[in-house]
Design an enzyme around this catalytic site. Sequence first.
Site, mmCIF file in Angstrom:
data_model
loop_
_atom_site.group_PDB
_atom_site.id
_atom_site.type_symbol
_atom_site.label_atom_id
_atom_site.label_comp_id
_atom_site.label_asym_id
_atom_site.label_seq_id
_atom_site.Cartn_x
_atom_site.Cartn_y
_atom_site.Cartn_z
ATOM 1 N N ASP A 170 9.255 2.647 1.654
ATOM 2 C CA ASP A 170 8.165 3.204 2.052
ATOM 3 C C ASP A 170 8.095 2.913 4.152
ATOM 4 O OD1 ASP A 170 5.726 4.154 3.116
ATOM 5 O OD2 ASP A 170 5.219 3.160 1.099
ATOM 6 N N PHE A 201 1.242 -0.647 -0.111
ATOM 7 C CA PHE A 201 -0.054 0.007 -0.107
ATOM 8 C C PHE A 201 1.120 0.854 -0.289
ATOM 9 C CE2 PHE A 201 -2.648 3.339 1.661
ATOM 10 C CZ PHE A 201 -4.066 3.084 1.082
ATOM 11 N N LYS A 244 2.653 9.835 8.745
ATOM 12 C CA LYS A 244 2.190 10.028 9.704
ATOM 13 C C LYS A 244 2.908 9.956 10.918
ATOM 14 C CE LYS A 244 -0.182 5.542 7.679
ATOM 15 N NZ LYS A 244 -1.205 6.057 7.599
HETATM 16 N N1 PLP Z 1 2.949 4.490 2.392
HETATM 17 C C1 PLP Z 1 2.053 3.594 3.491
HETATM 18 C C2 PLP Z 1 2.835 2.293 3.468
HETATM 19 C C3 PLP Z 1 0.868 3.674 3.697
HETATM 20 O O1 PLP Z 1 0.598 2.643 5.123
HETATM 21 C C4 PLP Z 1 0.502 5.114 4.200
HETATM 22 C C5 PLP Z 1 -0.782 4.557 4.633
HETATM 23 O O2 PLP Z 1 -1.907 4.426 5.304
HETATM 24 C C6 PLP Z 1 0.403 5.394 2.828
HETATM 25 C C7 PLP Z 1 1.829 5.492 2.350
HETATM 26 C C8 PLP Z 1 -0.089 6.995 2.485
HETATM 27 O O3 PLP Z 1 -0.403 7.766 3.954
HETATM 28 P P1 PLP Z 1 -1.468 8.850 3.538
HETATM 29 O O4 PLP Z 1 -3.034 7.836 3.947
HETATM 30 O O5 PLP Z 1 -0.701 9.821 4.414
HETATM 31 O O6 PLP Z 1 -1.469 9.001 2.108
#
Ligand code: PLP
Length: 378
Positions: free
Chosen positions: A210, A125, A239
Amino acid sequence: MTRLMNTYPPQPVTFVRGEGTVLWDDAGKRYLDFLSGLAVTSLGHSHPAVAKALCDQANTLLHVSNLFGTEPQREVAQTLDTLLGGGGKVFFANSGAEANECAIKLARKWGGYGKHAVVSAYGSFHGRTMLTLAATGQPQKHEPFQPMPEGFRHVAWDDVAALEASIDPSVVAVLLEPIQGEGGVNPATPEYFQAVRRLCDERGLLFIVDEVQTGLGRTGKWFGFEHLGVQPDVVTMAKALGNGVPIGACWAREEVADAFVPGDHATTFGGQPLATAAARAVLQVMQDEDVPGRAASAGARLTKALEAIPAVTGVRGHGLLLGAAITTPTAKDAASGALARGLVVNAVNDSTLRLAPPLLVTDDEIDEAVAILAEVLA
Ligand code: PLP
């Protein structure tokens, strides 16, 4: 009837206040928050240092745009670079998806025309913007929005041979999470990440990690990749960085970061003083109180207690990003049952509950939460 778009299931509770690990709803009911707003409020709700930093900054300077310098932005960039080993540069955004969007654009600029494709894993994700949705390895999420942007491909998680087979001259980067969070709390193995690192070095590819969910202490170390014995070229965060104030960041080692020149990428709000003042306070508390170390020991206690619940068949993850595998009832029903009893957790798939409490969670709160879960799962 609400005037909110129909993008989330009906919201069962309205929260009005939080302090540390505790939330209260509009009827005054108390909850233990073992989700932290999806791994965001790592220092807990209403942390006094963050609240003070926000008030002070709001009374000082809120916004001038990135056409001008501001102090908290420069300081946070310096701290993040130090935490990531030094020798890199940071771009600030407003969310995890935007941090990844930056990483993808940076990789394309670094690679040059024709070398632009990004390989990521099934089950991953990376966000909901069109580029980050395309990078997300969950084809069912793509379907309603076809056609997806070009230049993304997905391979099986933890399968180096599949990754190797996917690489052709158009590939510029590999993008992976150290623990797939939304995909079910699936931790990568050191062997996998180290093989990916070697492959990236051999083929001249960037390894983008990520850390939006795993970064900043959540896994018991500052960054999830530190469990895996690799040094990435690009790291994205969000986050926990603002403890609830929207902020994202993309770090890259200097030679990669320097692919961007003025005009290549920009944002009105990214890195603005209010968000970076919050981030500065967050990082200060995390450093002063060894928050990653506290997450490691609290995580060990929580893991052990979860493993002792008969209906829990296994616990995955590191630190305080944990997935409890359960057999019955479904994870969704278990999460609803927990909420009714005053515990916030969520179901990442049919058989896994995700637990991601604040990193300063106390032993008593862990024991109370586990007792509630044991009751729900019984
Ligand atoms: N990358 C990862 C690993 C995530 O867990 C998330 C959100 O849960 C995102 C990217 C996307 O972040 P945002 O919701 O702040 O755009």
